[in-house]
Design an enzyme around this catalytic site. Sequence first.
Site, PDB file in Angstrom:
ATOM      1  N   HIS A  25       0.851  -1.145  -0.126  1.00 18.50           N
ATOM      2  CA  HIS A  25       0.013  -0.063  -0.019  1.00 18.50           C
ATOM      3  C   HIS A  25       0.838   1.145  -0.091  1.00 18.50           C
ATOM      4  O   HIS A  25       0.341   2.260   0.300  1.00 18.50           O
ATOM      5  CB  HIS A  25      -1.032   0.093   1.088  1.00 18.50           C
ATOM      6  CG  HIS A  25      -1.964  -1.149   0.828  1.00 18.50           C
ATOM      7  ND1 HIS A  25      -3.191  -0.785   0.336  1.00 18.50           N
ATOM      8  CD2 HIS A  25      -2.036  -2.380   1.328  1.00 18.50           C
ATOM      9  CE1 HIS A  25      -3.877  -1.826   0.278  1.00 18.50           C
ATOM     10  NE2 HIS A  25      -3.091  -2.853   0.858  1.00 18.50           N
ATOM     11  N   GLY A 112      -7.709 -13.287  -7.852  1.00 19.30           N
ATOM     12  CA  GLY A 112      -8.304 -12.628  -6.539  1.00 19.30           C
ATOM     13  C   GLY A 112      -7.319 -13.231  -5.453  1.00 19.30           C
ATOM     14  O   GLY A 112      -7.944 -13.470  -4.284  1.00 19.30           O
ATOM     15  N   LEU A 115      -1.990 -11.880  -6.233  1.00 19.83           N
ATOM     16  CA  LEU A 115      -0.687 -12.099  -6.872  1.00 19.83           C
ATOM     17  C   LEU A 115      -0.964 -11.457  -8.222  1.00 19.83           C
ATOM     18  O   LEU A 115      -0.344 -11.828  -9.330  1.00 19.83           O
ATOM     19  CB  LEU A 115      -0.714 -13.617  -7.255  1.00 19.83           C
ATOM     20  CG  LEU A 115      -0.637 -14.445  -6.105  1.00 19.83           C
ATOM     21  CD1 LEU A 115      -0.632 -15.845  -6.501  1.00 19.83           C
ATOM     22  CD2 LEU A 115       0.753 -14.189  -5.384  1.00 19.83           C
ATOM     23  N   ASP A 162       1.710  -3.448  -9.251  1.00 24.94           N
ATOM     24  CA  ASP A 162       1.692  -4.668 -10.252  1.00 24.94           C
ATOM     25  C   ASP A 162       1.910  -4.582 -11.421  1.00 24.94           C
ATOM     26  O   ASP A 162       2.426  -5.638 -12.041  1.00 24.94           O
ATOM     27  CB  ASP A 162      -0.174  -4.940 -10.113  1.00 24.94           C
ATOM     28  CG  ASP A 162      -0.423  -5.127  -8.264  1.00 24.94           C
ATOM     29  OD1 ASP A 162       0.419  -5.033  -7.343  1.00 24.94           O
ATOM     30  OD2 ASP A 162      -1.565  -5.173  -8.177  1.00 24.94           O
TER      31      ASP A 162
HETATM   32  C1  GLA Z   1      -2.886  -3.976  -5.058  1.00 23.69           C
HETATM   33  C2  GLA Z   1      -2.521  -2.587  -6.045  1.00 23.69           C
HETATM   34  C3  GLA Z   1      -1.416  -2.262  -5.737  1.00 23.69           C
HETATM   35  C4  GLA Z   1      -0.717  -2.106  -4.282  1.00 23.69           C
HETATM   36  C5  GLA Z   1      -1.085  -3.230  -3.776  1.00 23.69           C
HETATM   37  C6  GLA Z   1      -1.105  -3.201  -2.154  1.00 23.69           C
HETATM   38  O1  GLA Z   1      -2.377  -5.180  -5.640  1.00 23.69           O
HETATM   39  O2  GLA Z   1      -3.145  -3.110  -7.368  1.00 23.69           O
HETATM   40  O3  GLA Z   1      -1.115  -1.198  -6.774  1.00 23.69           O
HETATM   41  O4  GLA Z   1      -1.403  -1.063  -3.822  1.00 23.69           O
HETATM   42  O5  GLA Z   1      -2.527  -3.785  -3.789  1.00 23.69           O
HETATM   43  O6  GLA Z   1       0.595  -2.989  -1.783  1.00 23.69           O
END
Ligand code: GLA
Length: 378
Positions: A25, A112, A115, A162
Amino acid sequence: MQFLEHFEPELVVASPGRINLIGEHTDYNMGFVLPTAIGKKIIFKFKRNGSDTICNVYTLGYEEGFQIDLQQLAKSEIEWHNYILGVLYELMKRTDTLRGFDCTIESNLPTGSGLSSSAALECGLAYGLNELFGLGLSKLEIVQLCQTAEHTFAGTLCGIMDQYASVMSKAGKVILLDCRSLDRQMIPISLHPYKIIMLNTKVSHSLATSEYNVRKAECEEGVRIIQEKYPEVQSLRDVTVEMLQEFSSQMNETVYKRCAFILEENARVFKVTRALQNNQLKKVGAILYEAHHGISQQYEVSCSESDFLVEFSKNYEQVLGARQTGGGFGGCTLNIVHEDAVDDFVKNAAVAYKSAFEVDLEWFEVAPSEGTTARWMK
Ligand code: GLA
């Protein structure tokens, strides 16, 4: 779908999921993360179909497909369609050379599960179409347009981690990414004789409908309060521990806790990086446990299933550390486990998990892997 009968792909793309070693986060707070791609991925097979605007997309695992007209891109009621539609919409905004295509999708990446199956879906599609139609987008442009697609079509106001990890990762490395400047360092990671073992709680989160956007708003609220005295502060990235403490009585307790977590989590990214570079694996593990405590108690994005598995892992001296990975509210825990103890650990974790939650635990090993790749078939 009819095209499947004579489908000979021109291009095959492998689009991986990711783990994040530490830095949860922090991305949308302009902080630091330490992710890498994993071997579990989505395979796309593409072929130009000669049409100007008609596209056919089919998922092999779910035996489900749909047709899209590039001139009529709009949000769908069906969640996974939006990842595809959003990417096409963003591509159409940037180029006029995209044409009709057929595509099959096959995945061994659990959805979900924290990953980044959604980023893998978005980026694999964008990467493949960029190659197939010679759209001329850079990898970074692909990453950014996929992030935007997730905001606008899927409704999750995610950070950049991600998509970045899925596209840019290198085998054997984790990416130390500055989510503000997008500067990155590829950090070699060697955990031998330890392995990264993922335990899937099978509690499936839906980030868009979950508290994800609420957390982002809480962090922004913290920034807003601090800005009243320090207008130069743009994000939690610019906030020091001392600054935050100064505002402890002016923020509600929840906002304060969220901000404190982000500051501490950013610091943990550097602590883990240093520990990896000095081969201090026990230290890495201890920081993962500390991070999970924060995820659970300060940021409150865990759930009883993830907490249970992290606590369970503490029974094992051969497990150096564990924490829930990804957006939260379930998904997988990441565990650093001695190779000799893996079998015993996962077997006993499965028994304990079953008796606590009546759910069959799923587990798999992951290793830092290469980002997206594309291969022409002829
Ligand atoms: C999800 C979001 C990312 C990141 C994570 C938490 O995977 O897509 O951008 O904020 O949560 O680290």
